[in-house]
Design an enzyme around this catalytic site. Structure first.
Site, PDB file in Angstrom:
ATOM      1  N   TYR A 156      -2.560  -1.122  10.383  1.00  0.00           N
ATOM      2  CA  TYR A 156      -2.411  -1.262   8.931  1.00  0.00           C
ATOM      3  C   TYR A 156      -1.074  -0.684   8.459  1.00  0.00           C
ATOM      4  CZ  TYR A 156      -4.018  -1.112   4.020  1.00  0.00           C
ATOM      5  OH  TYR A 156      -4.167  -1.300   2.665  1.00  0.00           O
ATOM      6  N   SER A 206       0.865  -1.185   0.000  1.00  0.00           N
ATOM      7  CA  SER A 206       0.000   0.000   0.000  1.00  0.00           C
ATOM      8  C   SER A 206       0.895   1.226   0.000  1.00  0.00           C
ATOM      9  CB  SER A 206      -0.845  -0.008   1.281  1.00  0.00           C
ATOM     10  OG  SER A 206      -1.449   1.242   1.498  1.00  0.00           O
TER      11      SER A 206
END
Ligand code: NAD
Length: 260
Positions: free
Chosen positions: A155, A142
């Site tokens: 995350y 990401s």
């Protein structure tokens, strides 16, 4: 382009993983799907991909939070396909909350699914790849592997972790014809992002429309969402022979987000 190769794509019953699985299948690779969802819908997807490309498509529902299930999944793919040449570590979940309110079980689950699962798949699949002197591993990381945002502690930690794991594995496997890369998408409108819109609105005290315009797309200079097809095309290229010198990278596909 990839005919004769076999792939596992974790978290491929939805979103980015499903797009990557479709792309690899279209290039001729056998694919093992993985992920959760309605069994009838998953079977329909499996059948549709297999029929469309005249390849073998299997489904394995292993939980990517469980190292033993992951090892068994790789063993099954090796037995059914004869090899696992391509490994796409894509399964992931998100949860958005301030650190003081972040549920401990969500932290543990995000670290297990978004980070440790890639260690377990690689640990199980690397020997076979080494024995054939060919392998392609792509970790779907990401932009949050490269930069942080508030309220996403687990995350961001997991995605930064996968960047480190990618580099380490790339070095270990470099002399065995195996490349290991991380692709780092900005925002893609998948169920994972749709679900966090109300969570972000709550954490920040703003409306859901403001989350889209002032939080999600504010991060991306292009002001549009990245698409699943764009990611699938890049992953496909990384799996070709022409990409054999690309390894150990964290490739942003983020509309300029991490250029800030
Ligand atoms: P998604 O929710 O559409 O798909 C996630 C997939 O993972 C589904 O198939 C789901 O069943 C599977 N999954 C979840 N938990 C699992 C578990 N315990 N075991 C096995 N499978 C499990 O999400 P997405 O947006 O397609 O995300 C895919 C990956 O892309 C994730 O790693 C995510 O962090 C990453 N990513 C997404 C975006 C985005 O904007 N959507 C941006 C950057 C990175």
């Amino acid at each position: 382009m990839l005919s004769g190769k076999s792939a596992i794509v974790t978290g491929s019953t939805s979103g980015i993983g499903l797009g990557i699985a479709r792309g690899l299948a279209a290039s001729g690779a056998n694919v093992m799907l993985n992920g959760f969802g309605d069994p009838n819908e998953i079977e329909a997807i499996r059948q549709e991909i297999a029929d469309g490309h005249n390849i073998k498509v299997l489904y394995n529902g292993s939980n990517m939070a469980d190292g033993n299930q992951i090892a068994a999944m790789v063993t099954e793919a090796e037995a059914e396909f004869g090899a696992v040449d391509i490994l796409i570590n894509n399964a992931g979940i998100q949860y958005v909350a301030p650190i003081e309110e972040f549920p401990v079980e969500k932290w543990d689950a995000i670290l297990a699914i978004n980070l440790s699962s890639a260690f377990h798949t690689m640990r199980a699949a690397a020997s076979g790849m080494k024995s054939r002197n060919w392998g392609r591993i792509v970790n779907v990381a990401s932009a949050h592997a490269l930069v942080a945002s508030p309220f996403k502690s687990a995350y961001v930690a997991a995605k930064h972790g996968i960047a480190g794991l990618t580099k380490t594995a790339a070095l270990e496997f470099a002399e065995h014809g195996i490349t290991v890369n991380a692709v780092c998408p900005g925002y893609v409108m998948t169920p994972l992002v749709e679900k966090q819109i109300p969570e972000q609105a709550k954490a920040r005290g703003i409306t859901e429309q403001q989350v889209i315009s002032d939080v999600l797309l504010a991060a991306q200079p292009t002001k549009h969402f990245v698409t699943v097809e764009e990611l699938s095309a890049l992953v496909n290229f990384l799996c070709t022979d022409n990409a054999r010198s690309i390894t150990g990278t964290t490739l942003p596909v983020d509309g300029g987000w991490t250029a800030h």
